[in-house]
Design a protein around this motif. Structure first.
Motif, mmCIF file in Angstrom:
data_model
loop_
_atom_site.group_PDB
_atom_site.id
_atom_site.type_symbol
_atom_site.label_atom_id
_atom_site.label_comp_id
_atom_site.label_asym_id
_atom_site.label_seq_id
_atom_site.Cartn_x
_atom_site.Cartn_y
_atom_site.Cartn_z
ATOM 1 N N ARG A 38 50.176 46.848 38.699
ATOM 2 C CA ARG A 38 49.120 46.111 39.478
ATOM 3 C C ARG A 38 49.216 44.631 38.916
ATOM 4 N N LEU A 39 49.062 43.962 40.188
ATOM 5 C CA LEU A 39 49.267 42.672 39.665
ATOM 6 C C LEU A 39 47.935 41.866 40.207
ATOM 7 N N TRP A 40 47.354 41.117 39.375
ATOM 8 C CA TRP A 40 46.085 40.330 39.744
ATOM 9 C C TRP A 40 46.501 38.651 39.707
ATOM 10 N N ASP A 41 46.179 38.404 40.963
ATOM 11 C CA ASP A 41 46.583 36.928 41.138
ATOM 12 C C ASP A 41 45.511 35.963 40.895
ATOM 13 N N GLY A 42 44.500 36.192 40.231
ATOM 14 C CA GLY A 42 43.313 35.245 40.060
ATOM 15 C C GLY A 42 42.238 35.186 40.957
ATOM 16 N N ARG A 43 42.464 35.778 42.071
ATOM 17 C CA ARG A 43 41.513 35.767 43.049
ATOM 18 C C ARG A 43 40.269 36.873 42.895
ATOM 19 N N ASN A 44 39.120 36.660 43.641
ATOM 20 C CA ASN A 44 38.137 37.646 43.545
ATOM 21 C C ASN A 44 38.302 38.315 44.941
ATOM 22 N N SER A 45 37.239 39.404 44.980
ATOM 23 C CA SER A 45 37.377 40.220 46.179
ATOM 24 C C SER A 45 37.321 39.684 47.735
ATOM 25 N N GLU A 46 36.926 38.294 47.404
ATOM 26 C CA GLU A 46 36.450 37.478 48.724
ATOM 27 C C GLU A 46 37.813 36.673 48.953
ATOM 28 N N GLY A 47 38.786 36.717 47.992
ATOM 29 C CA GLY A 47 39.977 35.965 48.326
ATOM 30 C C GLY A 47 40.146 34.629 47.622
ATOM 31 N N THR A 48 38.606 34.235 46.843
ATOM 32 C CA THR A 48 38.624 32.877 46.173
ATOM 33 C C THR A 48 39.149 32.911 45.039
ATOM 34 N N GLN A 49 39.785 31.670 44.477
ATOM 35 C CA GLN A 49 40.480 31.551 43.190
ATOM 36 C C GLN A 49 39.303 31.535 41.889
#
Length: 93
Positions: free
Chosen positions: A57-68
């Motif tokens: 699984r990759l986490w792109d540094g964004r929260n559940s709302e899509g904000t960095q």
């Protein structure tokens, strides 16, 4: 359950973080990212039935709302059946 970080992704160099986990048995799995205050940032896997196997699984540094999210220390927690493990990571932008 084996739980480990992808060696290629553990260096502090990018806005993403890869987590590998492997299970010998089918299990209900959750993989959640938390901030230093213990607040949930995002659920990468949310109580999904997963067959035995290896998963990434990759986490792109964004929260559940899509904000960095901000640079800093975060924790990811893997729960699979009766197994639970929490690890620390550092996100640098």
């Amino acid at each position: 359950i084996f739980f480990f970080n992808d060696p290629a992704a553990t260096e502090i160099y990018t806005l993403s973080y890869t987590t590998l986990f492997r299970s010998a048995n089918e299990a209900q799995v959750s993989l959640t990212i938390y901030d230093l205050t213990g607040q949930q940032v995002i659920a990468l896997v949310s109580n999904e039935a997963m067959a035995a196997g290896t998963y990434r699984r990759l986490w792109d540094g964004r929260n559940s709302e899509g904000t960095q999210v901000a640079s800093g220390v975060y924790f990811f927690e893997l729960k699979a059946g009766a197994f639970s493990s929490k690890r620390k990571m550092i996100l640098v932008q």
